[in-house]
Design a protein around this motif. Structure first.
Motif, PDB file in Angstrom:
ATOM      1  N   GLY A  16       0.786  -1.224   0.000  1.00  0.00           N
ATOM      2  CA  GLY A  16       0.000   0.000   0.000  1.00  0.00           C
ATOM      3  C   GLY A  16       0.819   1.276   0.000  1.00  0.00           C
ATOM      4  O   GLY A  16       0.260   2.372  -0.119  1.00  0.00           O
ATOM      5  N   THR A  69      -7.416   2.576 -11.002  1.00  0.00           N
ATOM      6  CA  THR A  69      -5.971   2.679 -10.783  1.00  0.00           C
ATOM      7  C   THR A  69      -5.585   1.785  -9.608  1.00  0.00           C
ATOM      8  O   THR A  69      -6.441   1.392  -8.797  1.00  0.00           O
ATOM      9  N   ASP A  87      -3.885   2.737  -7.048  1.00  0.00           N
ATOM     10  CA  ASP A  87      -4.143   3.499  -5.824  1.00  0.00           C
ATOM     11  C   ASP A  87      -5.593   3.338  -5.373  1.00  0.00           C
ATOM     12  O   ASP A  87      -5.874   3.195  -4.176  1.00  0.00           O
ATOM     13  N   GLN A  88      -6.523   3.370  -6.323  1.00  0.00           N
ATOM     14  CA  GLN A  88      -7.933   3.187  -5.984  1.00  0.00           C
ATOM     15  C   GLN A  88      -8.194   1.785  -5.437  1.00  0.00           C
ATOM     16  O   GLN A  88      -8.902   1.615  -4.437  1.00  0.00           O
ATOM     17  N   ASN A 111       2.671   0.430  -4.706  1.00  0.00           N
ATOM     18  CA  ASN A 111       1.612   0.685  -5.680  1.00  0.00           C
ATOM     19  C   ASN A 111       2.167   1.031  -7.057  1.00  0.00           C
ATOM     20  O   ASN A 111       1.580   0.658  -8.084  1.00  0.00           O
ATOM     21  N   GLN A 112       3.296   1.734  -7.081  1.00  0.00           N
ATOM     22  CA  GLN A 112       3.871   2.141  -8.357  1.00  0.00           C
ATOM     23  C   GLN A 112       4.230   0.935  -9.211  1.00  0.00           C
ATOM     24  O   GLN A 112       4.019   0.930 -10.428  1.00  0.00           O
ATOM     25  N   PRO A 116       3.561   4.074  -1.597  1.00  0.00           N
ATOM     26  CA  PRO A 116       3.738   4.557  -2.966  1.00  0.00           C
ATOM     27  C   PRO A 116       4.670   3.684  -3.808  1.00  0.00           C
ATOM     28  O   PRO A 116       4.385   3.435  -4.994  1.00  0.00           O
ATOM     29  N   ALA A 142      -6.726   1.488  -1.933  1.00  0.00           N
ATOM     30  CA  ALA A 142      -7.492   2.237  -0.934  1.00  0.00           C
ATOM     31  C   ALA A 142      -8.722   1.454  -0.504  1.00  0.00           C
ATOM     32  O   ALA A 142      -9.113   1.477   0.679  1.00  0.00           O
ATOM     33  N   GLN A 165       1.107  -0.482 -10.683  1.00  0.00           N
ATOM     34  CA  GLN A 165       0.580   0.427 -11.705  1.00  0.00           C
ATOM     35  C   GLN A 165       1.430   0.378 -12.967  1.00  0.00           C
ATOM     36  O   GLN A 165       0.901   0.445 -14.091  1.00  0.00           O
TER      37      GLN A 165
END
Length: 469
Positions: A260, A448, A450-451, A265-266, A262, A454, A269
């Motif tokens: 979770g 995404t 991030d979504q 997640n990157q 950055p 979350a 993504q």
């Protein structure tokens, strides 16, 4: 879940039998000395103990048809050299489910493979033996000989020993690269492509039905005949990329999660963008219709794949496949990941010493050379990554060990690598059972990462209990 001359193997076996003599008819130890050399020759009187009692072991494992063939040969050698009878039981699918049924029916094996998350749970449940005493009383086995992280511990006990190592690399079709006029991937970590460089190359190698690559403004992303890249979307290769961005599920075996964050997640993504933004990788739905990696590379459905080194065995046997190997692209790091199934002894075994001996025997490159030399496995001892003569015995140039293999997969193990999170993270399987189904929305481009994270983190958070101690 993947060499030596007869004289060397014979010396190692003699060392095994010497230890057996010291333990009496009920025990035995195998493998090399502390410096990786073979043990002393045993005299006839020493080896005669094996006739005192007929020991029978049941050994469960998974694997391909080829692995079954090689393991069977190793078992035959073990039986001939020790007088111990072994029933090899291959379970190619639903392994842990079927093993659970066996245990529930009081039909548990003596020894076998097991995934680390299940091994820890079964150890806590009393289904597995603590092999610490077997390990420490074995005068020919020293903890410092093994690659860091391959000894699985729980509290003061030892749950299992990683049978072998596996790591990940970039494999590519040389002909596809030549046709596109693209330079081959680098093999040394210090020369690794950046992620942006990798995307540029992948675009050049992604070709639509009219021969246009993904850099062409007229490129048709709905009709692709050759994808520049593919990878399976599971924790193994994705963790190889996580380490390329300086993170893991729990970095550095600590108690602060990377999930979770950055950096975490990157990575996910970036992979989703390969599918939905850059169009260089097939969607999971499209990938299901693609052939296995060796066939997909040979037929140029893919120009590159990120996969485990065990595929070298399939590649070597694929006639007409002109493949090469490269280092995985970097984001902020070039740290490699390694993994492997655990060899465990079941608590109900009446012959734990012999079970331990079988484990070490089969996973010794001196005894079972084909498993290592032909592409399935990498050794679990440091000497096979530092001693040139030992490296040569399993990683010399061949169809399964192409040019660059040593740079990409051998040298980083002791130079710059981390063991997979699977081996030490609590609730690893349960975390993934929530994480990966949720990520399907990112792979399809609906949300995404991030979504997705979350929404999913509140469900995952109770499972984030740190590392096994």
């Amino acid at each position: 879940m993947r060499k030596r001359q007869k004289a060397v193997a014979g010396a190692v076996l003699a060392g095994i039998l010497t230890v057996m003599a010291g333990c009496g008819s009920g025990g035995g130890n195998a493998n090399q000395g502390n410096d990786g050399t073979a043990g002393p020759q045993a005299s006839p009187s020493e080896t005669s103990v094996q006739s005192n009692e007929k020991v029978h072991l049941r050994f469960t494992y998974w694997g391909s048809t080829y692995e079954k063939e090689v393991i069977s040969k190793a078992i035959d050698k073990f039986e001939n050299d020790t007088g111990i009878s072994v029933e090899g039981i291959i379970i190619p699918s639903e392994y842990e489910t079927k093993l659970t049924t066996m245990i529930a029916s009081n039909d548990a094996p003596d020894v076998g493979y097991l995934g680390p998350p299940t091994a820890y749970k079964w150890y806590e449940d009393g289904k597995l033996a603590n092999i610490k005493e077997l390990f420490q009383s074995d005068t020919e086995t020293v903890e410092s000989d093994f690659v860091d992280g391959v000894i699985a511990r729980k509290g003061d006990g030892i749950v299992g020993l990683m049978n072998n190592l596996e790591s990940f690399a970039l494999f590519y079709n040389k002909d596809a690269f030549a046709e596109a006029g693209v330079e081959a991937p680098p093999t040394k970590p210090e020369n690794a492509w950046t992620w942006d460089q990798f995307i540029e190359v992948a675009k050049k190698l992604t070709i639509d039905n009219k021969g246009r690559n993904a850099l062409d403004p007229a490129f048709d992303a709905k009709n692709i005949r050759q994808y520049g890249f593919n990878m399976d979307l599971w924790s193994g290769p994705l963790e190889a990329l996580l380490l390329r961005n300086g993170t893991q599920y729990f970095p550095d075996m600590g108690d602060t999660t990377g999930i979770g964050t950055p950096a975490f997640n990157q990575v996910f993504q970036n992979v989703a963008d390969l599918i939905n933004v850059h169009h260089v990788m097939p969607s999971p739905t499209t990938a299901k219709s693609m052939p296995a990696p060796a066939v997909a590379l040979q037929s140029k459905r893919y120009a590159m794949v990120l996969d485990g080194q065990w595929v070298c065995n399939d590649f070597a046997k694929s006639k007409g496949l002109n493949y090469g190997i490269g280092i995985i692209p970097k984001m902020t790091s070039t740290t490699a990941v390694y993994s492997g199934a655990l060899g465990v002894v079941f608590s109900g075994s009446k012959h734990p010493k012999e079970a331990w001996m079988l484990l070490k025997y089969i996973t010794n490159p001196e005894i079972s050379p084909e498993l290592f030399r032909d592409g399935l496995w990498m050794p679990n001892r440091k000497a096979y990554y530092t001693d040139e003569s030992k490296i040569a015995a399993w990683a010399s140039p061949s169809a399964a060990r192409v040019e660059g293999y040593k740079d990409v997969l051998v040298d980083p193990i002791v130079g710059d690598s981390q063991v997979t999170s699977e081996v030490y993270v609590k609730n690893f399987g349960d975390i993934n059972n929530l994480l990966f189904p949720a990520l399907d929305q990112a792979w399809t481009g609906k949300k995404t990462v991030d979504q997705v994270m979350a929404e999913t983190m509140p469900k995952i958070k109770p499972l984030l209990q740190g590392t096994v101690k």
